[in-house]
Design a protein around this motif. Sequence first.
Motif, mmCIF file in Angstrom:
data_model
loop_
_atom_site.group_PDB
_atom_site.id
_atom_site.type_symbol
_atom_site.label_atom_id
_atom_site.label_comp_id
_atom_site.label_asym_id
_atom_site.label_seq_id
_atom_site.Cartn_x
_atom_site.Cartn_y
_atom_site.Cartn_z
ATOM 1 N N UNK A 32 -14.029 34.598 -44.143
ATOM 2 C CA UNK A 32 -13.417 33.396 -43.572
ATOM 3 C C UNK A 32 -13.996 33.139 -42.176
ATOM 4 N N UNK A 33 -14.167 34.222 -41.416
ATOM 5 C CA UNK A 33 -14.787 34.100 -40.086
ATOM 6 C C UNK A 33 -16.195 33.524 -40.211
ATOM 7 N N UNK A 64 -9.400 33.330 -32.454
ATOM 8 C CA UNK A 64 -9.583 33.866 -33.798
ATOM 9 C C UNK A 64 -9.957 35.349 -33.752
ATOM 10 N N UNK A 65 -10.876 35.702 -32.868
ATOM 11 C CA UNK A 65 -11.320 37.099 -32.808
ATOM 12 C C UNK A 65 -10.220 38.038 -32.319
ATOM 13 N N UNK A 66 -9.317 37.525 -31.495
ATOM 14 C CA UNK A 66 -8.163 38.355 -31.100
ATOM 15 C C UNK A 66 -7.315 38.678 -32.319
ATOM 16 N N UNK A 112 -14.551 44.489 -29.329
ATOM 17 C CA UNK A 112 -14.575 44.386 -27.865
ATOM 18 C C UNK A 112 -15.745 43.491 -27.456
ATOM 19 N N UNK A 113 -16.895 43.718 -28.091
ATOM 20 C CA UNK A 113 -18.104 42.948 -27.771
ATOM 21 C C UNK A 113 -17.951 41.475 -28.172
ATOM 22 N N UNK A 114 -17.401 41.250 -29.348
ATOM 23 C CA UNK A 114 -17.253 39.875 -29.843
ATOM 24 C C UNK A 114 -16.304 39.073 -28.937
ATOM 25 N N UNK A 115 -15.208 39.706 -28.533
ATOM 26 C CA UNK A 115 -14.258 39.016 -27.648
ATOM 27 C C UNK A 115 -14.887 38.756 -26.285
#
Length: 174
Positions: free
Chosen positions: A19-20, A93-95, A128-131
């Motif tokens: 979905x992401x 979304x990433x959270x 962590x990196x994506x956020x």
Amino acid sequence: MLSKKMEDALNEQINAELWSAYLYLSMGMNFEAAGRPGIANWFKVQFKEEQDHALIFMNYINSRGGKVVLKPIAEVPVKWDTPLDAFVATLEHERKVTSLINNLFALAEEEKDYATRENLKWFVTEQVEVEENAQVLIDKFRLIGDNGMGHYMLDQELAARVYTVAAPLATAGE
Ligand code: MG
């Protein structure tokens, strides 16, 4: 052997990662149509990274003798008026994805499934990196506001993002 509960939860995560991927592809198409090729490139790279995340979970389920079940991917939004809107939505979304990963980690501990817990560690670090990436871009877009040259320069910067296969896939089979 994976418990049924763990297998189901991992299959849910595959769907969340796909979905992401679909969400970021939609964002990429939105900005490609809006004449922002660099931003479109950034989201298209993210689309591939999310597919990698799904693949890592699929490979893992298979390696544990489980059954991958691909479920329908729900509809994603199609319109973001500004890059800032899209990156704010990305961070939100990433959270949520981070909390899903944390829930999987907690379930693995509850089930005493230490192999799954170890496998999830890469995702804990990845989140962590994506956020952080999303936050950095939010800060940059806030900084430039409606400065046209700023938007041009930042689009050039995002055009340079290159996809590299996720580490767990690059080392698969070794
Ligand atoms: Mg992901």
